[in-house]
Design an enzyme around this catalytic site. Structure first.
Site, PDB file in Angstrom:
ATOM      1  CG  HIS A   1       8.993 -29.490  -1.118  1.00 14.71           C
ATOM      2  ND1 HIS A   1       9.500 -30.626  -1.334  1.00 14.71           N
ATOM      3  CD2 HIS A   1       9.629 -28.885  -0.099  1.00 14.71           C
ATOM      4  CE1 HIS A   1      10.512 -30.876  -0.692  1.00 14.71           C
ATOM      5  NE2 HIS A   1      10.548 -29.708   0.234  1.00 14.71           N
TER       6      HIS A   1
ATOM      7  CD  GLU B   1      -3.056  -0.489   2.168  1.00 18.73           C
ATOM      8  OE1 GLU B   1      -2.956   0.135   3.152  1.00 18.73           O
ATOM      9  OE2 GLU B   1      -4.376  -0.826   1.866  1.00 18.73           O
TER      10      GLU B   1
ATOM     11  CE  LYS C   1     -12.345   1.291   1.060  1.00 17.22           C
ATOM     12  NZ  LYS C   1     -11.859   2.016   1.820  1.00 17.22           N
TER      13      LYS C   1
HETATM   14  O1  PA5 Z   1      -3.236   1.338   5.860  1.00 20.40           O
HETATM   15  C1  PA5 Z   1      -4.476   1.818   5.612  1.00 20.40           C
HETATM   16  O2  PA5 Z   1      -4.769   2.789   6.034  1.00 20.40           O
HETATM   17  C2  PA5 Z   1      -5.659   0.749   5.151  1.00 20.40           C
HETATM   18  O3  PA5 Z   1      -5.173  -0.335   4.736  1.00 20.40           O
HETATM   19  C3  PA5 Z   1      -6.502   0.495   6.364  1.00 20.40           C
HETATM   20  O4  PA5 Z   1      -5.627  -0.138   7.399  1.00 20.40           O
HETATM   21  C4  PA5 Z   1      -7.826  -0.381   6.140  1.00 20.40           C
HETATM   22  O5  PA5 Z   1      -8.339   0.122   4.873  1.00 20.40           O
HETATM   23  C5  PA5 Z   1      -8.694  -0.349   7.409  1.00 20.40           C
HETATM   24  O6  PA5 Z   1      -9.275   0.959   7.508  1.00 20.40           O
HETATM   25  P1  PA5 Z   1     -10.107   1.438   8.565  1.00 20.40           P
HETATM   26  O7  PA5 Z   1      -9.277   1.323   9.833  1.00 20.40           O
HETATM   27  O8  PA5 Z   1     -10.279   2.910   8.446  1.00 20.40           O
HETATM   28  O9  PA5 Z   1     -11.220   0.447   9.119  1.00 20.40           O
END
Ligand code: PA5
Length: 443
Positions: free
Chosen positions: A306, A285, A420
């Site tokens: 394996h 990310e 989303k």
């Molecule tokens: O790193 C990030 O910000 C995202 O991956 C969030 O952790 C994830 O989308 C979960 O979001 P939230 O804590 O707002 O539910």
């Protein structure tokens, strides 16, 4: 001196003054807050900002949940899930589920998927146990955990009544914004705050990770102390050539420039599987944007030799490996002599499995090097809280430095929104009428 050792000798990269200068500039940006995404730098000095009072508050809340519940359902996704899952898996007995008696409540996870079967099986399996829940969402609006929480809240209220359910549910969310904050305030849930300037994937050392970990019996003081030690080791005032996170960031960027687009994080300890999952989110990310970024993958060895071993050895040469190597096993298990020796393994008699595992590791390292897969090795002395705390901060700091060297904003995730929008349109969410029509036509 940190517990972690980074070995880049087999990487083939000679770190130059120019590379060091670039990494130093990146590290400085993280400390001065002058780089991209600078409103999400709260994690940089987070370990050293955690005081005894914060730890005590988390431990006190964990003690309440531990007293009330045999099973604690931890609801969250992405950064609101993977850090706790990683450390719990690493610190737990792999066969805890077979024990008749448990020293700690069992922490199970929900809201990291929308699987009907998973959710149903979880609700079913927890029926005979006393249950509590920790619901975690920074934004407070993420669909997956919100759906799971709706079901689990209803189950707790039905089982215990509204007042007692409110004693068994803890919310971890933004200090003011989001549906979860409103819900927690209305229902009177105990609440912990995720700081504004700490993004989800950097939040394991906030209550997001620390509360579930304390519930599971993890020594969170030792974990935080490990992270604090690594924060010092990678500080702005430390010479950049001594900064392990900078070295890792430099080498992986050099690999990337040389066409090595995929990094495989490997370990010979299956307990570290979810450390790799956490790491994949952190790097995927943070760096995968603007058409750039190393693709983070992972293997558990020797098992995956394996399955993936053939590709790693001889497939497309776009890979490099980073191995988390554990120096000392916790137990002592030796190969025994066998009179018939039909398997021909008597030559291993008296050897510890960890010794054999180490020889596999070294053998694989050289085989992969010969096959054109360069390596880095991160050695931790043992799987314990202090080492995991160091490892967490090491990877976070390296991620920030690496993202800046790459030239991206490591602290946003605009690409996560695309699915989303489509999902909401397909589900006819109010406000998505136009998108609904368009997407259904495409299908
Ligand atoms: O790193 C990030 O910000 C995202 O991956 C969030 O952790 C994830 O989308 C979960 O979001 P939230 O804590 O707002 O539910």
């Amino acid at each position: 001196m940190s517990l972690i050792k980074l070995d880049i000798a087999k990487s083939g990269v000679n770190i130059t003054e120019a590379m060091l200068a670039e990494a130093k500039a990146a590290n400085t940006l993280l400390h001065t807050g002058e780089g991209a995404g600078n409103d999400f730098l709260g994690w940089v000095n987070l370990p050293s900002s955690i005081d005894a009072e914060q730890i005590a508050a988390i431990e006190a809340q964990a003690a309440k949940l531990r007293e009330k519940a045999e099973v604690v359902i931890c609801i969250g996704i992405g950064g609101s899930y993977l850090g706790a899952k990683a450390v719990i898996e690493a610190m737990s007995n792999s066969f805890e589920f077979l024990k008749k008696q448990h020293e700690n409540p069992t922490v199970v996870f929900a809201g990291q998927n929308i699987s009907e079967d998973y959710t149903r099986e979880l609700l079913e399996a927890t029926k005979d146990y006393s249950v509590a829940a920790i619901v975690i969402s920074k934004s407070g609006t993420t669909t997956e955990p919100a759906i799971a929480f709706r079901l689990i809240k209803a189950e707790l209220e039905q089982r215990y009544g509204k007042a007692e359910a409110a004693e068994r549910i803890v919310a971890i969310t933004d200090k003011a914004r989001g549906a979860l904050k409103t819900l927690a305030t209305n229902e009177g849930y105990p609440t912990f705050v995720i700081p504004d300037d700490v993004g989800g994937r950097f939040s394991v050392l906030t209550p997001v990770g620390l509360l579930p970990l304390a519930v599971a019996g993890v020594d969170i003081k030792a974990l935080v102390a490990g992270a604090q030690a690594m924060e010092k080791e990678c500080g702005a005032d430390v010479a950049i050539e001594q900064n392990l996170a900078a070295q890792y960031a430099i080498v992986r960027n050099e690999f990337y420039k040389a066409g090595k687009k995929i990094e495989i994080l490997g370990s010979y300890e299956p307990k570290l599987l979810y450390v790799a999952e956490w790491w994949k989110q952190l790097y995927g990310e943070s760096e995968g944007k603007d058409g750039l970024g190393i693709f983070p993958a992972s293997v558990t060895l020797t098992a995956d030799l394996h399955s993936m071993g053939q590709y790693i050895q001889e497939g497309e040469r776009t890979l490099f490996e980073t191995i988390i190597s554990v120096a000392n096993a916790k137990y002592d298990v030796k190969v025994e002599s066998d009179e018939a020796n039909l398997d021909g393994l008597n030559f291993l008699t008296g050897k510890r499995l960890s010794e054999i595992n180490k020889m596999a590791e070294l053998g694989v390292q050289l085989a992969h090097l010969d096959g054109g897969v360069p390596q880095m090795r991160i050695e931790i002395p043992a799987i314990n809280e202090a080492a995991l705390g160091e490892l967490i901060y090491f990877f976070e700091k390296a991620c920030g430095i690496s993202g800046y060297i790459l030239g991206v904003n490591p602290f946003n995730q605009p690409g996560v929104e695309a699915y989303k929008k489509n999902m909401f349109a397909l589900l006819d969410k109010p406000g998505y009428e136009e998108e609904s029509k368009a997407i259904k036509a495409r299908l």
